[in-house]
Design a protein around this motif. Structure first.
Motif, short mmCIF file in Angstrom:
data_model
loop_
_atom_site.label_atom_id
_atom_site.label_comp_id
_atom_site.label_asym_id
_atom_site.label_seq_id
_atom_site.Cartn_x
_atom_site.Cartn_y
_atom_site.Cartn_z
N ILE A 1 -2.46 -15.87 1.33
CA ILE A 1 -2.60 -14.57 0.69
C ILE A 1 -3.76 -14.56 -0.30
N SER A 2 -4.24 -13.35 -0.60
CA SER A 2 -5.43 -13.17 -1.42
C SER A 2 -5.14 -12.66 -2.81
N SER A 3 -3.94 -12.17 -3.07
CA SER A 3 -3.66 -11.53 -4.35
C SER A 3 -3.62 -12.50 -5.52
N ARG A 4 -3.66 -13.80 -5.24
CA ARG A 4 -3.77 -14.79 -6.31
C ARG A 4 -5.23 -15.17 -6.55
N MET B 1 -8.87 -19.61 -9.98
CA MET B 1 -8.03 -18.43 -10.17
C MET B 1 -6.60 -18.71 -9.72
N ILE B 2 -6.48 -19.31 -8.54
CA ILE B 2 -5.16 -19.58 -7.98
C ILE B 2 -4.40 -20.58 -8.86
N GLN B 3 -5.07 -21.64 -9.25
CA GLN B 3 -4.39 -22.69 -10.00
C GLN B 3 -4.06 -22.27 -11.42
N GLN B 4 -4.82 -21.30 -11.98
CA GLN B 4 -4.53 -20.83 -13.32
C GLN B 4 -3.69 -19.55 -13.32
N ASN B 5 -3.25 -19.14 -12.10
CA ASN B 5 -2.33 -18.02 -11.95
C ASN B 5 -2.84 -16.76 -12.66
N ILE B 6 -4.04 -16.34 -12.28
CA ILE B 6 -4.68 -15.20 -12.92
C ILE B 6 -4.06 -13.89 -12.46
N GLN B 7 -3.84 -12.99 -13.40
CA GLN B 7 -3.38 -11.65 -13.08
C GLN B 7 -4.59 -10.79 -12.73
N MET B 8 -4.60 -10.25 -11.52
CA MET B 8 -5.75 -9.47 -11.07
C MET B 8 -5.69 -8.04 -11.58
N PRO B 9 -6.80 -7.53 -12.15
CA PRO B 9 -6.84 -6.13 -12.57
C PRO B 9 -6.71 -5.19 -11.37
#
Length: 522
Positions: free
Chosen positions: A60-63, A69-77
């Motif tokens: 999936i791409s939403s992470r 980004m994935i490893q730091q669990n970024i919240q996407m705007p």
């Protein structure tokens, strides 16, 4: 299942400079690879990469599409359509597709050709130039700037802001400790177009109506508009800039095939495709593994981060004969995966191809022969894209000598600067940042204790302890990190050079981009 023999590290400068031998070993020895140090999997064979990019339910791409980004669990705007899954991805992508239809992109060709002429004409009488500084950083920004309705006077500052967000400290991952920071100053372009509509993408984004995932007919929110603007401005610059550099290098190294392009410009699109395969600007794409999946007979567990090595897939000898060779007549089947595959195929690929074709059609008319000085070329320092930061070129012996003389002069200046660097930075410094609203002063107090340099920085009525600082008295290079809370929470990273009682450099200020700073001992 970490391999004991082959090692792959996306942050290794050595591997970034020469990735293809490592890719080949991965394909042969560890087609499913696990890096224990950075905790990610990687796949390198064409069929595995293509299959993975097409499986948007498992990967999936939403992470995010970047490993950090994935490893730091970024919240996407909201509005980051390149990092979304269905149904939100479908909703946002349909909006973007309205703006970047193939027909609309091809209709831009007269404008792109005019802008290319403006960039290339000044180079005709020169003995030397830089493909990145003089072409790659100029044309893509002008094209996306015109397309989005950005004032021409702001082109350079917008490019500098988007570039600064891609650069990393050599050998280190990107730090998303403050989340995915968008450039909020782009808000002013949206304000302007709301009051002064034009024939541009920003105006269309403001006015577009769509049905969201809840079934509501609406327009984009301000947050979504700012996000779209950030994504388009950044992507519109990055890929084409890197593509121009790689094409220039490939044609310099293959003069016979370059001469064929001069004689037969209709072959230029094939040259662009071959360089996209040979040197993809984005060497890998990251995904979050949503459920257990079997690859190469082994299980990759849910919750993992995985890299699809696009650069390796494009060099898979099972698919592309003699894959490390530039072949103008290779053909386009099978297709490379430089622009991805499946629902997340890069939406700007038509524009990137158009710009690349037009640039080299116009360049080969004006400058049919050149070489590049690889001794003085420099790769960009980033783990997300791969391309040139500088790529000096010359058309005659005088130009080649000019490049060498300039490098010697710069080395002498650096040596003189290093000779004047103080043994210690201990003491009080007044640091002035040239921010977007004017100069901002702070006080920097540094002290060496037990051989360790540290200190405090005071500004906006608050004092914070310097979290990291490094100084090399042999070169005068200094870096320090200051995490402030006022006027807003932000990480400031200062990088500069010290001469005597003065220092100068740039500070990366979170989502606001980079600004020049100076320091002075009173």
């Amino acid at each position: 299942m970490e391999s004991s023999e082959v090692y792959y590290d996306p942050y290794s400068r050595e591997i970034v400079e020469q990735p293809y031998p490592v890719y080949q070993r991965l394909r042969q020895e560890a087609p499913l690879y696990y890096n224990k140090k950075y905790d990610f999997y990687a796949v390198s064979r064409y069929e595995d990469v293509r299959k993975g990019l097409g499986d948007h339910e498992t990967f999936i791409s939403s992470r995010g599409g970047i490993l950090e980004m994935i490893q730091q669990n970024i919240q996407m705007p909201a509005g980051t359509f390149i990092f979304e899954d269905k149904p939100r991805h479908t909703m946002y992508r349909q909006i973007a597709q309205r703006l970047f239809t193939p027909r609309r992109m091809m209709n831009l060709e007269p404008m792109v050709r005019k802008l290319a002429a403006q960039v290339l004409d000044p180079l005709v009488e020169r003995d030397e130039f830089d493909f990145i500084h003089d072409v790659g950083r100029e044309l893509p920004m002008r094209v996306i700037g015109m397309l989005m309705g950005i004032p021409e006077s702001d082109f350079q500052s917008v490019r500098e802001i988007t570039d600064s967000k891609m650069r990393t400290e050599e050998g280190k991952p990107l730090d998303y400790g403050e989340g995915l920071q968008l450039e909020q100053s782009f808000d002013k372009y949206i304000d302007w177009r709301e009051k002064n509509p034009g024939d541009d993408v920003t105006t269309e984004l403001i006015n577009v109506e769509f049905t969201d995932e809840t079934g509501t007919l609406r327009k984009l929110t301000r947050e979504e508009l700012v996000t779209f603007f950030n994504v388009l401005a950044g992507a519109g610059n990055e890929t084409t800039n890197r593509l121009i550099g790689w094409v220039a290098k490939a044609l310099a190294e293959h003069p016979k095939q370059r001469r064929e392009l001069v004689k037969s410009p209709s072959l230029i699109p094939d040259a662009i495709e071959e360089v996209l395969r040979l040197e993809p600007p984005g060497p890998h794409v990251a995904r979050y593994v949503a459920k257990d999946v079997e690859i190469q007979g082994q299980t990759v567990p849910a919750g993992s981060a995985i890299l699809f090595l696009v650069g390796s897939a494009n060099h898979d000898e099972r698919i592309f004969p003699n894959p490390d060779h530039f072949d103008l007549y290779r053909g386009r089947t099978p297709s490379h995966v430089t622009f991805g595959y499946g629902i997340h195929t890069c939406i700007g690929n038509v524009l990137a191809r158009l710009e690349g074709r037009v640039v080299f059609e116009e360049l080969l008319k004006r400058i049919p022969d050149w070489d590049v000085d690889m001794e003085h070329a420099k790769l960009l320092s980033t783990s997300t894209v791969r391309g040139w930061d500088t790529l000096p070129a010359y058309v005659n012996a005088r130009g080649a000598q000019t490049i060498k003389d300039r490098a010697v002069q710069q080395a002498q200046q650096n040596a003189a600067s290093s000779a004047s660097a103080p043994a210690t930075l201990d003491g009080e410094w007044v640091v002035t940042v040239k921010g977007p609203t004017g100069p901002m002063d702070s006080s920097l107090a540094l002290t060496t204790t037990d051989g360790v340099l540290g200190g405090e920085q005071t500004g906006e009525g608050t004092t914070t302890v310097i979290e990291e600082i490094a100084y090399n008295p042999a070169t005068g290079d200094v870096t320090w990190i200051n995490k402030i809370s006022k006027p807003m929470k932000m990480t400031l990273k200062f990088t500069g050079k010290v001469e005597g009682n003065s220092m100068s450099g740039k500070v990366k200020a979170g989502f606001m981009g980079s600004f020049a700073f100076t320091g002075q001992k009173p």
